[in-house]
Write a protein that holds these residues in place. Structure first.
Motif, PDB file in Angstrom:
ATOM      1  N   GLU A   5      39.204 -26.454  25.993  1.00  0.00           N
ATOM      2  CA  GLU A   5      39.405 -26.695  24.561  1.00  0.00           C
ATOM      3  C   GLU A   5      40.795 -26.245  24.081  1.00  0.00           C
ATOM      4  O   GLU A   5      41.249 -26.657  23.014  1.00  0.00           O
ATOM      5  N   ALA A   6      41.451 -25.402  24.871  1.00  0.00           N
ATOM      6  CA  ALA A   6      42.688 -24.758  24.379  1.00  0.00           C
ATOM      7  C   ALA A   6      43.740 -25.758  23.867  1.00  0.00           C
ATOM      8  O   ALA A   6      44.285 -25.555  22.782  1.00  0.00           O
ATOM      9  N   PRO A   7      44.033 -26.837  24.618  1.00  0.00           N
ATOM     10  CA  PRO A   7      45.107 -27.716  24.112  1.00  0.00           C
ATOM     11  C   PRO A   7      44.828 -28.328  22.737  1.00  0.00           C
ATOM     12  O   PRO A   7      45.759 -28.586  21.979  1.00  0.00           O
ATOM     13  N   VAL A   8      43.558 -28.569  22.414  1.00  0.00           N
ATOM     14  CA  VAL A   8      43.283 -29.125  21.084  1.00  0.00           C
ATOM     15  C   VAL A   8      43.073 -28.038  20.035  1.00  0.00           C
ATOM     16  O   VAL A   8      43.298 -28.263  18.846  1.00  0.00           O
ATOM     17  N   LEU A   9      42.648 -26.845  20.485  1.00  0.00           N
ATOM     18  CA  LEU A   9      42.465 -25.755  19.511  1.00  0.00           C
ATOM     19  C   LEU A   9      43.814 -25.187  19.066  1.00  0.00           C
ATOM     20  O   LEU A   9      44.104 -25.129  17.875  1.00  0.00           O
ATOM     21  N   VAL A  10      44.613 -24.756  20.037  1.00  0.00           N
ATOM     22  CA  VAL A  10      45.803 -23.986  19.668  1.00  0.00           C
ATOM     23  C   VAL A  10      46.885 -24.829  19.005  1.00  0.00           C
ATOM     24  O   VAL A  10      47.730 -24.298  18.304  1.00  0.00           O
ATOM     25  N   GLN A  11      46.853 -26.169  19.207  1.00  0.00           N
ATOM     26  CA  GLN A  11      47.876 -26.959  18.527  1.00  0.00           C
ATOM     27  C   GLN A  11      47.707 -26.850  17.015  1.00  0.00           C
ATOM     28  O   GLN A  11      48.645 -27.109  16.266  1.00  0.00           O
ATOM     29  N   ARG A  12      46.520 -26.423  16.578  1.00  0.00           N
ATOM     30  CA  ARG A  12      46.299 -26.319  15.143  1.00  0.00           C
ATOM     31  C   ARG A  12      46.946 -25.074  14.542  1.00  0.00           C
ATOM     32  O   ARG A  12      46.772 -24.771  13.363  1.00  0.00           O
ATOM     33  N   LEU A  13      47.724 -24.373  15.352  1.00  0.00           N
ATOM     34  CA  LEU A  13      48.647 -23.371  14.819  1.00  0.00           C
ATOM     35  C   LEU A  13      49.655 -24.044  13.910  1.00  0.00           C
ATOM     36  O   LEU A  13      50.165 -23.459  12.974  1.00  0.00           O
ATOM     37  N   CYS A  14      50.000 -25.293  14.247  1.00  0.00           N
ATOM     38  CA  CYS A  14      51.150 -25.896  13.581  1.00  0.00           C
ATOM     39  C   CYS A  14      51.023 -27.403  13.526  1.00  0.00           C
ATOM     40  O   CYS A  14      50.907 -28.056  14.558  1.00  0.00           O
ATOM     41  N   ILE A  48      53.402 -29.291  12.365  1.00  0.00           N
ATOM     42  CA  ILE A  48      54.743 -29.861  12.389  1.00  0.00           C
ATOM     43  C   ILE A  48      55.160 -30.148  13.827  1.00  0.00           C
ATOM     44  O   ILE A  48      55.721 -31.190  14.118  1.00  0.00           O
ATOM     45  N   CYS A  49      54.859 -29.209  14.733  1.00  0.00           N
ATOM     46  CA  CYS A  49      55.107 -29.519  16.146  1.00  0.00           C
ATOM     47  C   CYS A  49      53.871 -29.224  16.984  1.00  0.00           C
ATOM     48  O   CYS A  49      53.945 -28.473  17.953  1.00  0.00           O
ATOM     49  N   PRO A  50      52.728 -29.850  16.643  1.00  0.00           N
ATOM     50  CA  PRO A  50      51.495 -29.585  17.405  1.00  0.00           C
ATOM     51  C   PRO A  50      51.626 -29.948  18.880  1.00  0.00           C
ATOM     52  O   PRO A  50      51.010 -29.308  19.728  1.00  0.00           O
ATOM     53  N   HIS A  53      47.746 -33.637  15.849  1.00  0.00           N
ATOM     54  CA  HIS A  53      46.589 -33.038  16.529  1.00  0.00           C
ATOM     55  C   HIS A  53      45.861 -34.052  17.416  1.00  0.00           C
ATOM     56  O   HIS A  53      44.678 -34.327  17.234  1.00  0.00           O
ATOM     57  N   GLY A  54      46.579 -34.622  18.358  1.00  0.00           N
ATOM     58  CA  GLY A  54      45.996 -35.583  19.297  1.00  0.00           C
ATOM     59  C   GLY A  54      45.331 -34.904  20.482  1.00  0.00           C
ATOM     60  O   GLY A  54      45.100 -33.695  20.482  1.00  0.00           O
ATOM     61  N   THR A  55      45.026 -35.719  21.510  1.00  0.00           N
ATOM     62  CA  THR A  55      44.235 -35.195  22.627  1.00  0.00           C
ATOM     63  C   THR A  55      44.768 -35.603  24.000  1.00  0.00           C
ATOM     64  O   THR A  55      44.071 -35.497  24.983  1.00  0.00           O
ATOM     65  N   GLY A  56      45.994 -36.101  24.090  1.00  0.00           N
ATOM     66  CA  GLY A  56      46.476 -36.699  25.342  1.00  0.00           C
ATOM     67  C   GLY A  56      46.423 -35.830  26.582  1.00  0.00           C
ATOM     68  O   GLY A  56      45.891 -36.238  27.611  1.00  0.00           O
ATOM     69  N   ALA A  57      47.005 -34.627  26.520  1.00  0.00           N
ATOM     70  CA  ALA A  57      47.090 -33.803  27.725  1.00  0.00           C
ATOM     71  C   ALA A  57      45.772 -33.086  27.972  1.00  0.00           C
ATOM     72  O   ALA A  57      45.172 -32.541  27.046  1.00  0.00           O
ATOM     73  N   ILE A  58      45.334 -33.114  29.239  1.00  0.00           N
ATOM     74  CA  ILE A  58      44.136 -32.375  29.637  1.00  0.00           C
ATOM     75  C   ILE A  58      44.490 -31.537  30.860  1.00  0.00           C
ATOM     76  O   ILE A  58      45.491 -31.829  31.527  1.00  0.00           O
ATOM     77  N   PRO A  59      43.696 -30.505  31.184  1.00  0.00           N
ATOM     78  CA  PRO A  59      44.048 -29.676  32.339  1.00  0.00           C
ATOM     79  C   PRO A  59      44.213 -30.546  33.592  1.00  0.00           C
ATOM     80  O   PRO A  59      43.321 -31.311  33.928  1.00  0.00           O
ATOM     81  N   ILE A  89      57.250 -24.091  27.489  1.00  0.00           N
ATOM     82  CA  ILE A  89      57.851 -25.348  27.075  1.00  0.00           C
ATOM     83  C   ILE A  89      58.930 -25.027  26.051  1.00  0.00           C
ATOM     84  O   ILE A  89      58.900 -23.964  25.422  1.00  0.00           O
ATOM     85  N   GLU A  90      59.899 -25.931  25.926  1.00  0.00           N
ATOM     86  CA  GLU A  90      60.845 -25.797  24.817  1.00  0.00           C
ATOM     87  C   GLU A  90      60.291 -26.608  23.646  1.00  0.00           C
ATOM     88  O   GLU A  90      60.259 -27.833  23.684  1.00  0.00           O
ATOM     89  N   ALA A  91      59.831 -25.922  22.615  1.00  0.00           N
ATOM     90  CA  ALA A  91      59.435 -26.593  21.382  1.00  0.00           C
ATOM     91  C   ALA A  91      60.730 -26.945  20.635  1.00  0.00           C
ATOM     92  O   ALA A  91      61.793 -26.415  20.961  1.00  0.00           O
TER      93      ALA A  91
END
Lengths: 483, 182
Positions: A53-62, A64-66, A167-173, A381-383
């Motif tokens: 769940e982490a990639p979809v949960l933590v992107q909701r920090l931001c 602007i650059c989720p 807040h998309g879902t493209g990348a998965i483990p 990663i470089e945001a």
């Protein structure tokens, strides 16, 4: 519920970012602080969630650059599922890269056109009521349309790779959940004017020219404002190229000497630590080798162009050479040159998008790989705003047990505080009253960092900024809000 | 006739809803013609300078400052809209509601693997920092909210259509199937 909440003595008006300035008896600035006032607790509350769940949960920090958080988490999970960031399939890596360059393009465009262009077009001293993108739209309609369309192009690349603009879902483990369709590819490559990649490259060059022209006419401001020596840190590709998706960590000091020698970011804890201060929710990272006093560093566009050896696309490389020649190859420590570096990266992102769209791997191929699971992984990663660290550990039930996030803007905590101190001292020493001009100066210094305070607390546009001036007895002598 | 006036703010949100508003793309130029913006992070108006017709709220309520801003919006806006899941039900940040606040703070400032030199066990606590609430609250538990727009974030089309309905006095229709988290 409401009643209980109203007990709080709420005296503070809106404001995510806040600056306090202390003066001594001679009205000399003795202390300045940029306070970050919001706390959310992601690192604790995602414990117990299944790791995928982490990639979809933590992107909701931001919002602007989720994509940055989405991909940093996915890269950490690549390690946990035993695939590793070097071994994901070509299709997965290229789709992720396309998503990421799309994000760079939209985020950098947003910053330049929506936030910075009012200052360049109307002047930093212009009436504050005029300094916004709506006024740009009224007076420079073509330019405003360009900004809107550039951002739209980037957002549509994200939508095509992640399913959704925000807040998309493209990348998965271990990979990605889709490849690009031929229709999507052709739309971006040769789509109807103005939404195709060649148009984007042209407009990115135009924005760069606009800035260079402004620089020529305002050399003193751009070269000397909030200029101070700093170390710089970023991801670089193993051969030293600018790379915002994957590589090793490099840091250089203010003279350009390497102080972190291309290290594997899985070992980041051996090199980087954070200090806690009571007056801000944002921690203060530093290089362990230099300690918490001297070890601070800058991240972001300027840092990336100071650490890398070259840019692997031709048009951006040419601009990079001009940029580096300006400081005779030494690190560039001019805060306002961050805008310049950001626009070179915008051009590079457009070139990379074109290169990736032309790559056959983007259309088909293996999407996900499997490996032997481990319990811990780091994703780097470089945001758009700088180096972003994600670190997770899981338990035997696949639940997240530990999460550590060092976001880009946090990495810039000390430099932003330095910039505030420097500008406050040079504009305010010996003054009893703060003028609008001084306040703008402090804001301009902070804005150069494009701080994503959503990743730490965010405000789009000008940060709502409150400056409080104290005398030596800690009595408030003036409060000024930007408005 | 004067233009309808719109104000926006982000409380404990991620700015994704504001970004979704910007995702109306070219229509932002039309909107600029149709309405007047007052207090909003997309311009430099930091305090209400007049009463507004519509207030868009992004984010839930997680600290004392959010309460103050939200009440200020209620006082100054005729119609208040909760935009997105955080405003509607606290959203993702409300995952902390089942965990004691102290544990969240200790994890970030004492136990984090990169935290060093914190022998004094400092947890940020300064008069300059607003008080964190025990939980993240939905906006309608603090003030009256007139309209809810679901989604994380609500789509650009939904936000645009809602705005146009509100300022032209047409009935606002949010389809049943839109009422889901994401």
């Amino acid at each position: 519920m409401g009643q209980k909440l109203t007990i709080e003595p709420v005296t503070r008006v809106e404001g995510h970012g806040k600056v306090t300035i202390h003066l001594d008896d001679e009205n000399q600035v003795v202390q300045t602080r940029l306070h970050i006032v919001e706390f959310r607790g992601f690192e604790r509350f995602i414990q117990g969630r299944p790791y995928w769940e982490a990639p979809v949960l933590v992107q909701r920090l931001c919002g602007i650059c989720p994509v940055s958080h989405h991909l940093a988490a996915a890269k950490a999970l690549d390690v946990i599922v035993g695939v590793g960031p070097d071994n994901i399939s070509p299709t997965a890596e290229k789709m992720r890269r396309l998503m990421h360059y799309g994000q760079f393009f939209q985020s950098h465009s947003l910053h330049f056109f929506h936030l910075v262009s009012p200052d360049l077009l109307f002047g930093i001293d212009a009436d504050p009521a005029k300094r916004n993108v709506i006024e740009v739209a009224r007076e420079f309609k073509d330019l405003a349309v360009q900004g809107v369309m550039m951002r739209k192009f980037g957002q549509e690349i994200i939508e095509a790779t992640a399913g959704k603009k925000i807040h998309g879902t493209g990348a998965i483990p271990g990979g990605i959940n889709k490849s690009l369709s031929i229709e999507e590819k052709m739309k971006f490559l040769i789509g109807k004017d103005p939404l195709n990649v060649d148009q984007m490259i042209t407009w990115a060059q135009g924005a760069l020219d606009l800035f260079k022209d402004y620089h020529k006419k305002n050399k003193n401001l751009i070269d000397n404002f909030a200029k101070f020596p700093s170390s710089h840190l970023s991801l670089v590709r193993k051969d030293g190229a600018l790379d915002i998706y994957h590589g090793v960590i490099r840091a250089v000091d203010t003279e350009g000497n390497k102080i972190l020698h291309d290290i594997d970011y899985q070992d980041y804890l051996d090199y980087i630590a954070e200090e806690v201060k009571s007056w801000s929710y944002m921690k203060f990272p530093y290089l362990r080798s230099l300690g918490n006093k001297e070890g601070w560093y800058t991240v972001g566009p300027l840092a990336r162009l100071n650490t890398c050896d070259f840019i692997p696309t031709p048009l951006a490389q040419k601009e990079f050479e001009i940029f580096r020649a300006y400081t005779n190859g030494k690190p560039n420590n001019m805060s306002m040159h961050m805008h310049w570096a950001r626009l070179i990266e915008t051009l590079h992102a457009a070139e990379m998008i074109k290169e990736l769209l032309d790559d056959p791997d983007i259309l088909e191929g293996e999407l996900v790989r499997k490996g032997n699971k481990t319990i811990e992984g780091v994703g780097l990663i470089e945001a758009p705003r700088g180096t972003l660290f994600h670190h997770y550990r899981i338990n035997k039930d696949d639940q997240i047990e530990m999460a550590n996030l060092i976001v880009s803007t946090t990495n810039n905590n000390t430099p932003m505080n330095r910039a505030v101190e420097l500008v406050a001292k040079s504009y305010m020493n010996g003054q009893e009253k703060i003028t609008e001009g001084m306040l703008n100066a402090v804001e301009t210094a902070i804005r150069a960092y494009d701080p994503c305070l959503s990743c730490a607390t965010h405000a789009l546009g000008k940060m709502p900024l409150e400056i409080t001036l104290y005398n030596s007895n800690d009595e408030v002598i003036d409060i000024k809000r930007s408005e | 006739m004067s233009k309808p006036i719109i104000a926006t703010t982000s409380l404990a949100g991620c700015f994704g809803c504001h970004m979704s508003l910007l995702d109306i793309d070219e229509r932002i130029l039309e909107l600029a013609e149709l309405v007047e913006f007052n207090k909003s992070p997309i311009n430099d108006i930091k305090k209400f300078t007049k009463k507004c017709d519509v207030g868009l709220i992004e984010g839930g309520v997680c600290n004392s400052e959010n309460i103050h801003v939200l009440k200020d919006f209620r006082e100054n806006c005729k119609i208040l809209v909760s935009v997105g899941e955080c405003a509607i039900m606290g959203g993702l940040p409300a995952l902390r509601n089942n965990i004691p606040l102290r544990e969240c703070l200790e994890e970030a400032y004492l136990d984090g693997p990169s935290v060093e030199n914190n022998e004094e066990r400092i947890i940020p606590n300064d008069e300059e920092l607003p008080l964190i609430l025990d939980k993240v609250y939905p906006c309608h538990e603090v003030v009256k909210i007139d309209i809810h727009l679901p989604g994380c974030p609500p789509s650009a089309d939904m936000i645009y259509e809602a705005l146009v309905s509100l300022i032209t006095g047409k009935e606002l229709k949010v389809p049943y199937e839109a009422f889901k988290y994401d």
